[in-house]
Design an enzyme around this catalytic site. Sequence first.
Site, PDB file in Angstrom:
ATOM      1  N   LEU A   8      26.708 -49.913 -29.457  1.00  0.00           N
ATOM      2  CA  LEU A   8      26.417 -49.897 -28.028  1.00  0.00           C
ATOM      3  C   LEU A   8      25.160 -49.079 -27.697  1.00  0.00           C
ATOM      4  CD1 LEU A   8      30.049 -49.427 -26.672  1.00  0.00           C
ATOM      5  CD2 LEU A   8      28.793 -51.552 -27.090  1.00  0.00           C
ATOM      6  N   GLY A  17      21.687 -50.809 -22.748  1.00  0.00           N
ATOM      7  CA  GLY A  17      21.830 -52.152 -22.163  1.00  0.00           C
ATOM      8  C   GLY A  17      23.311 -52.469 -21.929  1.00  0.00           C
ATOM      9  N   HIS A  18      24.129 -52.203 -22.965  1.00  0.00           N
ATOM     10  CA  HIS A  18      25.581 -52.441 -22.814  1.00  0.00           C
ATOM     11  C   HIS A  18      26.141 -51.563 -21.701  1.00  0.00           C
ATOM     12  CE1 HIS A  18      25.141 -53.418 -27.261  1.00  0.00           C
ATOM     13  NE2 HIS A  18      25.669 -54.526 -26.770  1.00  0.00           N
ATOM     14  N   GLU A  76      20.709 -60.299 -19.525  1.00  0.00           N
ATOM     15  CA  GLU A  76      19.676 -61.342 -19.442  1.00  0.00           C
ATOM     16  C   GLU A  76      18.740 -61.332 -20.642  1.00  0.00           C
ATOM     17  OE1 GLU A  76      17.659 -61.124 -15.693  1.00  0.00           O
ATOM     18  OE2 GLU A  76      19.292 -62.156 -14.645  1.00  0.00           O
ATOM     19  N   ASP A 116      19.641 -61.984 -23.529  1.00  0.00           N
ATOM     20  CA  ASP A 116      20.073 -63.234 -24.150  1.00  0.00           C
ATOM     21  C   ASP A 116      20.243 -64.265 -23.031  1.00  0.00           C
ATOM     22  OD1 ASP A 116      20.461 -62.332 -26.976  1.00  0.00           O
ATOM     23  OD2 ASP A 116      21.768 -60.918 -25.950  1.00  0.00           O
ATOM     24  N   SER A 120      18.119 -53.363 -27.852  1.00  0.00           N
ATOM     25  CA  SER A 120      18.891 -54.232 -28.744  1.00  0.00           C
ATOM     26  C   SER A 120      19.428 -53.382 -29.877  1.00  0.00           C
ATOM     27  CB  SER A 120      17.974 -55.322 -29.317  1.00  0.00           C
ATOM     28  OG  SER A 120      18.565 -55.906 -30.447  1.00  0.00           O
ATOM     29  N   SER A 121      20.593 -53.751 -30.382  1.00  0.00           N
ATOM     30  CA  SER A 121      21.154 -53.017 -31.518  1.00  0.00           C
ATOM     31  C   SER A 121      20.220 -53.135 -32.719  1.00  0.00           C
ATOM     32  CB  SER A 121      22.521 -53.583 -31.882  1.00  0.00           C
ATOM     33  OG  SER A 121      23.290 -53.685 -30.716  1.00  0.00           O
TER      34      SER A 121
END
Length: 282
Positions: free
Chosen positions: A33, A36-37, A150, A152, A187-188
């Site tokens: 996480l 963003g999450h 968004e 993705d 992003s991870s």
Amino acid sequence: MLLFSSKKELIAHLATLKNTSTAVGLVPTMGALHKGHLSLIKKAISETKVVVISVFVNPTQFDNQDDLKNYPNTLDTDLETLKTVSEELIVFAPSVTELYSGNISSKEYDFDGLDTTMEGKFRSDHFLGVATVVEKLFSIVKPTKAYFGEKDFQQLLIIKKLVEKTNMPIKIIGCPIVREPHGLAMSSRNERLPKDLRDKASFIYETLLAAKEIFGTKSASNVMDWVINKFDKQPEFDLEYIKITDQDTLKPVKRKQKNTKYRAFIAVYANGVRLIDNIALN
Ligand code: PAF
């Protein structure tokens, strides 16, 4: 905070909390996480009473087995992070066997062509795997609302289509991209970039911003050529695609229309790490 690994136990627990007017929010994640999450989770907390976070690295959406193997698995840290957001969250972290009941395969779906371009084209069957796992999560949690980033954007459209086609009474909420200070979309996968490259990768967003500017006066194909040319001069970045499409249908732009929303999408490799981003153009 409650942690469930069994679908049955989660369903039973949710039944004790729900009455017909209880809004349930679901934030599906693959863990690792980041901010963003957390923005999705905070939005869910602000809009729904019961919030479930799923943490599950879904094998059926990986076309590349190395990518699956290298995907970070950080449940303990994730739980600590979630506690800092709220003690009330419900976490669902099932095993592959628990979620797939021994049949690790994707269902077939018809997404009206949304899955045949970009991520769907370069990562074969990726969206069938995403939709399969999301449909499973929806049928277990039965959320009122589900939250997706968004970053993705194509995935977001496909999940909306999934809900439309299966008539599930779930509102899909798209949330804005959260960026690192230099502009790289969170992003991870960013964790896998060496520090200097992670800073330099702001080039991707800077190029998208410039593309947006140019799109004001030039055609979509002129803008895409301009981006390709920019990346040709950047040996550290390997451009996989740049596409400018209608934001709703993901169809290529023939001639710009006044009442149509357009978006640019990009996928880039940096040191073997695949990064994606997108930007609204008008
Ligand atoms: O966006 C993701 O992290 C995944 O694709 C999702 C939606 C959790 C499904 O595995």
